[in-house]
Design a protein around this motif. Structure first.
Motif, PDB file in Angstrom:
ATOM      1  N   VAL A  80       0.840  -1.199   0.000  1.00 57.12           N
ATOM      2  CA  VAL A  80       0.000   0.000   0.000  1.00 57.12           C
ATOM      3  C   VAL A  80       0.873   1.246   0.000  1.00 57.12           C
ATOM      4  O   VAL A  80       0.604   2.214  -0.720  1.00 57.12           O
ATOM      5  CB  VAL A  80      -0.988  -0.003   1.187  1.00 57.12           C
TER       6      VAL A  80
ATOM      7  N   ALA B 185     -12.811  -1.161   0.932  1.00 52.95           N
ATOM      8  CA  ALA B 185     -12.194  -2.032   1.940  1.00 52.95           C
ATOM      9  C   ALA B 185     -12.973  -3.340   2.006  1.00 52.95           C
ATOM     10  O   ALA B 185     -14.139  -3.361   2.401  1.00 52.95           O
ATOM     11  CB  ALA B 185     -12.184  -1.339   3.300  1.00 52.95           C
TER      12      ALA B 185
ATOM     13  N   TYR C 271      -6.693   0.937   7.168  1.00 50.20           N
ATOM     14  CA  TYR C 271      -6.630   1.951   6.112  1.00 50.20           C
ATOM     15  C   TYR C 271      -6.699   3.366   6.684  1.00 50.20           C
ATOM     16  O   TYR C 271      -6.022   4.275   6.197  1.00 50.20           O
ATOM     17  CB  TYR C 271      -7.740   1.736   5.080  1.00 50.20           C
TER      18      TYR C 271
ATOM     19  N   ARG D  10      -3.538   4.846   7.579  1.00 47.01           N
ATOM     20  CA  ARG D  10      -2.751   5.248   6.410  1.00 47.01           C
ATOM     21  C   ARG D  10      -3.341   6.479   5.727  1.00 47.01           C
ATOM     22  O   ARG D  10      -2.965   6.820   4.615  1.00 47.01           O
ATOM     23  CB  ARG D  10      -2.643   4.080   5.431  1.00 47.01           C
TER      24      ARG D  10
ATOM     25  N   PHE E 136      -6.694   7.095   4.978  1.00 43.28           N
ATOM     26  CA  PHE E 136      -7.961   6.941   4.276  1.00 43.28           C
ATOM     27  C   PHE E 136      -9.123   7.280   5.191  1.00 43.28           C
ATOM     28  O   PHE E 136      -9.046   7.094   6.401  1.00 43.28           O
ATOM     29  CB  PHE E 136      -8.123   5.506   3.754  1.00 43.28           C
TER      30      PHE E 136
ATOM     31  N   TRP F 285      -8.457   8.660   0.126  1.00 38.82           N
ATOM     32  CA  TRP F 285      -7.280   9.381   0.607  1.00 38.82           C
ATOM     33  C   TRP F 285      -7.120  10.580  -0.313  1.00 38.82           C
ATOM     34  O   TRP F 285      -7.221  10.453  -1.542  1.00 38.82           O
ATOM     35  CB  TRP F 285      -6.043   8.498   0.527  1.00 38.82           C
TER      36      TRP F 285
END
Length: 140
Positions: free
Chosen positions: A80, A99, A113, A116, A118, A132
């Motif tokens: 990712v 997802a 996620y 990260r 999102f 994102w």
């Protein structure tokens, strides 16, 4: 990592020894129909109508796959991260993904996620559409 395919639109990256891979799209405005098709396939056609004009360059993270005996080693995060760097290098303004919470995971995929960057842009907790946004781009 072994780059399997990289062109103007499609990106597939594979880890050494085929232990995992990531697949996605990187689309300019002329290719937005590919994003729309993907979101429609995932049941999010209505969302595309709402967000279509927000960004010019859009990426879609379609799939992250890790071999069963290699799960839990951080390889998914590595893939990712590679995809997100590729998106930034190509000046993508947003990355969308669905997802896949229906897959058996030993962790909370939505939170993974979110860690990260999102954000769940739906009210769904099962297979939500997440986004994102590049920190270098301001939303319209």
């Amino acid at each position: 990592m072994n780059l399997l395919k990289r062109d103007k639109i499609f990106v597939i990256e594979e880890l050494e020894n085929s232990t995992g891979a990531v697949e996605g799209l990187m689309c300019e405005p002329s290719e937005h129909h590919r994003v729309a098709n993907y979101l429609e396939e995932q049941g999010y056609a209505d969302i595309w109508e709402r967000v279509a004009g927000q960004h010019n360059r859009i990426a879609v993270l379609k799939n992250v796959w890790i071999e069963e005996d290699s799960k839990g080693l951080g390889l998914g995060g590595e893939l990712v991260e590679w995809f997100m760097m590729e998106a930034e290098n190509r000046r993508m303004e947003a990355v969308y993904l669905v997802a896949d919470t229906l897959t058996d995971n030993s962790f909370n995929l939505i939170q993974w996620y979110e860690s990260r960057g999102f954000v769940n842009i739906t009210d769904k907790t099962e297979c939500p559409l997440m986004k994102w946004t590049s920190p270098y781009v301001t939303d319209l």
